[in-house]
Every structure is written in C-alpha cells, then in structure tokens.
Design a protein around this motif. Structure first.
Motif, PDB file in Angstrom:
ATOM      1  N   LEU A   1       6.095  11.494  -0.478  1.00 46.04           N
ATOM      2  CA  LEU A   1       6.382  12.904  -0.732  1.00 46.04           C
ATOM      3  C   LEU A   1       7.810  13.074  -1.257  1.00 46.04           C
ATOM      4  N   LYS A   2       8.728  12.331  -0.679  1.00 51.35           N
ATOM      5  CA  LYS A   2      10.121  12.398  -1.126  1.00 51.35           C
ATOM      6  C   LYS A   2      10.244  11.911  -2.570  1.00 51.35           C
ATOM      7  N   ALA A   3       9.583  10.811  -2.886  1.00 50.19           N
ATOM      8  CA  ALA A   3       9.613  10.291  -4.259  1.00 50.19           C
ATOM      9  C   ALA A   3       9.014  11.306  -5.225  1.00 50.19           C
ATOM     10  N   ALA A   4       7.922  11.948  -4.823  1.00 51.07           N
ATOM     11  CA  ALA A   4       7.278  12.947  -5.678  1.00 51.07           C
ATOM     12  C   ALA A   4       8.196  14.151  -5.882  1.00 51.07           C
ATOM     13  N   ALA A   5       8.847  14.586  -4.818  1.00 45.76           N
ATOM     14  CA  ALA A   5       9.751  15.732  -4.922  1.00 45.76           C
ATOM     15  C   ALA A   5      10.930  15.414  -5.845  1.00 45.76           C
TER      16      ALA A   5
ATOM     17  N   VAL B   1       0.843  -1.200   0.000  1.00 41.78           N
ATOM     18  CA  VAL B   1       0.000   0.000   0.000  1.00 41.78           C
ATOM     19  C   VAL B   1       0.878   1.250   0.000  1.00 41.78           C
ATOM     20  N   ALA B   2       1.919   1.273   0.816  1.00 39.79           N
ATOM     21  CA  ALA B   2       2.818   2.421   0.867  1.00 39.79           C
ATOM     22  C   ALA B   2       3.482   2.646  -0.487  1.00 39.79           C
TER      23      ALA B   2
ATOM     24  N   ALA C   1       3.041   5.900  -2.914  1.00 33.09           N
ATOM     25  CA  ALA C   1       4.185   6.649  -3.427  1.00 33.09           C
ATOM     26  C   ALA C   1       4.089   6.802  -4.941  1.00 33.09           C
ATOM     27  N   GLN C   2       3.719   5.721  -5.631  1.00 33.73           N
ATOM     28  CA  GLN C   2       3.561   5.787  -7.084  1.00 33.73           C
ATOM     29  C   GLN C   2       2.457   6.760  -7.471  1.00 33.73           C
ATOM     30  N   LEU C   3       1.369   6.747  -6.720  1.00 33.22           N
ATOM     31  CA  LEU C   3       0.263   7.667  -6.976  1.00 33.22           C
ATOM     32  C   LEU C   3       0.695   9.110  -6.731  1.00 33.22           C
ATOM     33  N   ALA C   4       1.473   9.330  -5.678  1.00 29.52           N
ATOM     34  CA  ALA C   4       1.971  10.675  -5.386  1.00 29.52           C
ATOM     35  C   ALA C   4       2.853  11.180  -6.515  1.00 29.52           C
TER      36      ALA C   4
END
Length: 176
Positions: free
Chosen positions: A77-81, A36-37, A41-44
């Motif tokens: 959030l880190k992955a998105a950034a 789920v996490a 992260a992929q969705l973010a």
C-alpha cells in the motif's frame, strides 16, 4: 521416534540430517514469502496507476481516496501510494488508500504532498479516525501515516469518512 521417522521419509533425509534440512526449508520459506510480498507490492503499484484517473481536484490539490483490490499489505500500500503521488504530482497530491490484506485485516495509508500539508492536510490526523472506523488505529506525520484495522466490512464507510474529513479540512483552510 515415529514422528522423526515420518519426517525423515517425507523430507528424504537421514535422522542426523533432519535439523539441517528443516533449517534449509525455513530459509526457503522466508525467501518465498519475501518474493510473494514483493510481487504483491508490484501488483499493487500497477493496479493503483489505473486509480489515478479517479483523482479529484480540490482546492488546487489532486485528491485520491480509494480501495485497492486484492490482498495488499501495508508495504504494498505504501509503495502504491508513493507511485500514485508521483503520478498525480508529488507536491499537490493527497492519497488515501485502503486494502484488506487478509481475512479480518485492514491496511490504510495516507500521504500528503508539501502543498497539501501547507493547506492543512495532516496525514496522521486523517488516518487515525478512519482506522477507528475499521476497529483499528494508527497515525504518523503530516506527510505520511499508516494504520491497521480488524473490520474489512467498514472499508467503504472509512473511505467516505476520509473524503468528508479532507473536504472539511481544505474548506476550513480555504476560508482562513
């Protein structure tokens, strides 16, 4: 004894198999939580790419200060950034993202490229005061900083403060 019998009935195991079954269920739960996490992260990352069009040019840098909708945790959030920084131009990007990963929680991240750091942007010094607005704290290095908070109702105020702080930092550096 009654609790053990109830558990055995619910889990469809014999009493001597109960401990093993509970262990298996715990392992399965951990695995699903990781899954789920990962999906969050992929969705973010996917939803953050739409934010790239809202980046502003400030002093030759691509600056994006935004909220990501949904329950995005610190890792997401880190992955998105990171993905947004790549999209905007890794060296010149300044990305500040905020989300509310759950009730009473705020996650914040700031990322600054090499050129942004050269121009005076320090992610750690930027994220700390912003996190305080959300009743939290955090910090980090010039290029990357993370923080957490406890008051999601203050996210908009924190985003405004981040924009002001970035503008002041870049204006001060430009005048020197």
């Amino acid at each position: 004894e009654i609790a053990v019998k109830d558990l055995c009935l619910n889990l469809k195991v014999k009493p001597e198999e109960l401990v093993g079954r509970v262990g298996t269920l715990q392992d399965e739960l951990k695995s699903k939580q990781k899954e789920v996490a990962n999906l969050k992260a992929q969705l973010a990352v996917a939803s953050s790419l739409a934010l790239a069009q809202h980046a502003q040019d400030l002093c030759g840098l691509k600056v994006l200060v935004s909220k990501i909708e949904g329950e995005v945790d610190a890792d997401g959030l880190k992955a998105a950034a990171e993905r947004l920084s790549e999209e905007l131009g890794k060296e010149e990007a300044v990305v500040v993202l905020v989300s509310s990963p759950g009730e009473g929680k705020v996650a914040l991240i700031a990322q600054a490229g090499k050129e942004a750091v050269r121009q005076g942007v320090h992610a750690g010094k930027l994220i700390g005061p912003i996190a305080k607005i959300c009743k939290g704290g955090g910090g980090g290095k010039p290029a990357l900083a993370q923080a957490g908070g406890k008051d999601p109702s203050k996210i908009d105020e924190a985003l405004k403060a981040a924009k002001v702080k970035l503008g002041e930092t870049l204006a001060a550096e430009a005048s020197t």
